[in-house]
Scaffold this motif. Structure first.
Motif, short mmCIF file in Angstrom:
data_model
loop_
_atom_site.label_atom_id
_atom_site.label_comp_id
_atom_site.label_asym_id
_atom_site.label_seq_id
_atom_site.Cartn_x
_atom_site.Cartn_y
_atom_site.Cartn_z
N VAL A 160 0.86 -1.19 0.00
CA VAL A 160 0.00 0.00 0.00
C VAL A 160 0.89 1.23 0.00
CG1 VAL A 160 -1.64 1.36 1.35
CG2 VAL A 160 -1.97 -1.10 1.10
N MET A 161 0.60 2.17 -0.90
CA MET A 161 1.33 3.42 -1.01
C MET A 161 0.32 4.56 -0.90
SD MET A 161 3.48 4.92 -4.26
CE MET A 161 1.94 5.27 -5.15
N GLY A 162 0.21 5.16 0.29
CA GLY A 162 -0.76 6.22 0.48
C GLY A 162 -2.17 5.70 0.21
N GLY A 163 -2.84 6.28 -0.79
CA GLY A 163 -4.18 5.85 -1.15
C GLY A 163 -4.23 4.82 -2.25
N PHE A 164 -3.09 4.23 -2.63
CA PHE A 164 -3.04 3.27 -3.72
C PHE A 164 -2.70 1.87 -3.21
CE2 PHE A 164 -1.70 7.35 -5.63
CZ PHE A 164 -2.64 7.48 -6.64
N GLU A 178 -7.05 5.78 -6.76
CA GLU A 178 -6.70 6.36 -5.47
C GLU A 178 -7.85 6.24 -4.49
OE1 GLU A 178 -4.20 10.18 -3.80
OE2 GLU A 178 -5.30 10.36 -5.69
N PHE A 179 -7.55 5.76 -3.31
CA PHE A 179 -8.51 5.56 -2.21
C PHE A 179 -9.58 4.52 -2.54
CE2 PHE A 179 -7.16 10.09 -1.84
CZ PHE A 179 -6.33 9.92 -0.75
N ASP A 180 -9.30 3.65 -3.49
CA ASP A 180 -10.20 2.54 -3.78
C ASP A 180 -9.35 1.32 -4.12
OD1 ASP A 180 -12.11 0.73 -4.52
OD2 ASP A 180 -13.23 2.11 -5.80
N PHE A 181 -9.08 0.48 -3.12
CA PHE A 181 -8.18 -0.65 -3.28
C PHE A 181 -8.79 -1.78 -4.11
CE2 PHE A 181 -5.87 0.31 1.00
CZ PHE A 181 -5.32 1.43 0.42
N SER A 182 -10.05 -1.64 -4.51
CA SER A 182 -10.72 -2.72 -5.24
C SER A 182 -11.09 -2.33 -6.67
CB SER A 182 -11.99 -3.17 -4.49
OG SER A 182 -11.66 -3.66 -3.21
N LEU A 218 11.59 3.67 -7.77
CA LEU A 218 10.69 4.62 -8.42
C LEU A 218 10.38 5.74 -7.43
CD1 LEU A 218 8.11 2.08 -9.93
CD2 LEU A 218 10.19 2.97 -11.00
N PRO A 219 10.85 6.97 -7.68
CA PRO A 219 10.64 8.05 -6.71
C PRO A 219 9.25 8.67 -6.81
CG PRO A 219 11.89 8.87 -8.58
CD PRO A 219 11.68 7.39 -8.82
N GLY A 220 8.74 9.12 -5.68
CA GLY A 220 7.48 9.85 -5.66
C GLY A 220 6.27 8.97 -5.41
N TYR A 221 5.15 9.64 -5.10
CA TYR A 221 3.89 8.95 -4.82
C TYR A 221 2.87 9.15 -5.91
CZ TYR A 221 4.55 7.07 -0.09
OH TYR A 221 4.94 6.31 0.99
N ASP A 222 3.28 9.70 -7.04
CA ASP A 222 2.38 9.90 -8.17
C ASP A 222 2.74 8.89 -9.26
OD1 ASP A 222 0.80 10.67 -10.28
OD2 ASP A 222 1.35 12.80 -10.18
N PRO A 223 1.93 7.83 -9.43
CA PRO A 223 2.27 6.81 -10.44
C PRO A 223 2.38 7.36 -11.85
CG PRO A 223 0.54 6.03 -8.96
CD PRO A 223 0.72 7.48 -8.68
N GLU A 224 1.70 8.47 -12.13
CA GLU A 224 1.76 9.05 -13.47
C GLU A 224 3.14 9.62 -13.78
OE1 GLU A 224 -0.75 8.70 -15.44
OE2 GLU A 224 -2.18 7.94 -13.96
N LYS A 225 3.94 9.89 -12.75
CA LYS A 225 5.24 10.54 -12.95
C LYS A 225 6.42 9.60 -12.66
CE LYS A 225 3.43 15.13 -11.78
NZ LYS A 225 3.55 16.30 -10.87
N TRP A 226 6.14 8.33 -12.44
CA TRP A 226 7.22 7.42 -12.10
C TRP A 226 8.22 7.22 -13.23
CZ3 TRP A 226 4.04 3.02 -9.36
CH2 TRP A 226 3.97 3.31 -7.99
N THR A 227 9.47 7.31 -12.89
CA THR A 227 10.58 6.91 -13.76
C THR A 227 11.59 6.20 -12.88
OG1 THR A 227 11.74 9.02 -13.40
CG2 THR A 227 10.28 8.87 -15.33
N ILE A 228 12.41 5.36 -13.48
CA ILE A 228 13.41 4.63 -12.71
C ILE A 228 14.55 5.57 -12.35
CG2 ILE A 228 15.10 2.77 -12.76
CD1 ILE A 228 13.20 1.22 -14.54
N ALA A 229 14.72 5.83 -11.04
CA ALA A 229 15.75 6.77 -10.59
C ALA A 229 17.07 6.09 -10.32
CB ALA A 229 15.26 7.49 -9.32
#
Length: 314
Positions: A160-164, A178-182, A218-229
């Motif tokens: 679990v990562m925040g609301g994801f 976000e905020f819906d694990f199902s 993967l840095p950050g909590y926004d999956p839309e902005k993930w890149t391999i750091a």
């Protein structure tokens, strides 16, 4: 009469990397390195070796996938035709929760929002108040949307990562709404690696992912902005990572190196590793343990009284 020689007063610990003839043996102080240590604990001071405590069998059976959470203690038991999920009660009796599981499949768990979610690559579900329920798509409530949402994929590793909710299924990491694990948007919200994922661990500012061949951050909590750091050129032994974060101060890392924060311990083919915030990474045993001694299929790492303990099942 010659000067007495102290054969043993302490040890600097285990060293399987160097040849036996090159191990430290201080005749003046009686301090040596160990090439082999069986069923013993070495105190951090190096001045005492003690026999490890034994175990007491409470229940007989073919058990695996133990989980000690805040809400419940769970495990899986193998039976002749199937496997079953059980709750472990305080008196070590078992309460059956589900009996249709695929045999010989290790279970992953994550605890969140009053539920314990579980998955083994073939079945999934969640436990609430001592009852197992199907883990299926929840009814969507909100503004009109054109997104098509699906049931949670049946993966092997959960986090679990925040609301994801994060689910690792084969080489893909699926990310929930976000905020819906199902509810999962399988068209857009995922990360695809080349090889099968064997670890997912979330730190304060990102996510560690691993296959058997490489480890990435993967840095950050926004999956839309993930890149391999950052990328480590070796992978992780499946199910070996600690479930809870471990501060660097508890495992004796040198803070002048800039290593700090709360991370996870895991076992790779090259040693015991710690991965923390910002992609910080260190191999704790690369100068002490020969990688050949780490050969095995499954493993586990734990921290007990500031002592890192790892086991390998060949």
């Amino acid at each position: 009469m010659g000067k007495p020689i102290a054969l043993f007063r302490g040890t600097t610990g285990l060293n399987t990397l160097d040849d036996h003839s090159e191990l430290v043996h201080d005749l003046e102080e009686g301090v040596i390195e160990l090439s082999l240590a069986v069923n013993v604990n070495v105190e951090r001071s190096g001045r005492r070796i003690s026999r490890r405590k034994g175990t007491v069998k409470k229940v007989s059976g073919d058990f695996h996938s133990g989980f000690a959470g805040v809400l419940d203690v769970l495990c899986v038991q193998e039976h002749p035709a199937t496997a079953a999920l059980y709750r472990v009660n305080g008196d070590y009796t078992l309460t059956g929760l589900r009996d249709d599981l695929t045999k010989h499949q290790r279970m992953s768990y994550v605890e969140a929002n009053g539920h314990i979610y579980y998955a083994n690559g073939f079945e999934n579900g969640f436990v609430e108040n001592g009852v197992s329920y199907p883990w299926v798509r929840s009814e969507y409530v909100g503004h009109a949307t054109v997104k098509e949402l699906f049931d949670p994929p049946v993966g092997r590793h959960l986090a679990v990562m925040g609301g994801f909710m994060l689910i690792a299924q084969d080489e893909v990491l699926w990310v929930s709404e976000e905020f819906d694990f199902s509810a999962f948007n399988l068209a857009n919200r995922y990360v695809d690696l080349v090889d099968r994922l064997v670890m997912v661990r979330v730190v304060v500012d990102g996510v560690w992912l691993a296959t058997r061949k490489e480890t990435v951050f993967l840095p950050g909590y926004d999956p839309e902005k993930w890149t391999i750091a950052s990328k480590i050129p070796y992978g992780v032994k499946e199910y070996s990572a600690t479930r809870e974060t471990v501060p660097e101060s508890r495992i004796g890392l040198q803070t002048p190196q800039g290593i700090q924060g709360n991370g996870y311990l895991w076992l790779s083919d090259n040693g015991i590793c710690w991965g923390g915030p910002g992609g910080q990474f260190i191999n704790l045993t690369e100068r002490k343990i020969d990688p050949a001694d780490l050969d095995g299929n499954t493993a586990a790492v734990g921290l007990f009284d500031d002592r890192v303990v790892f086991t390998i099942d060949p």
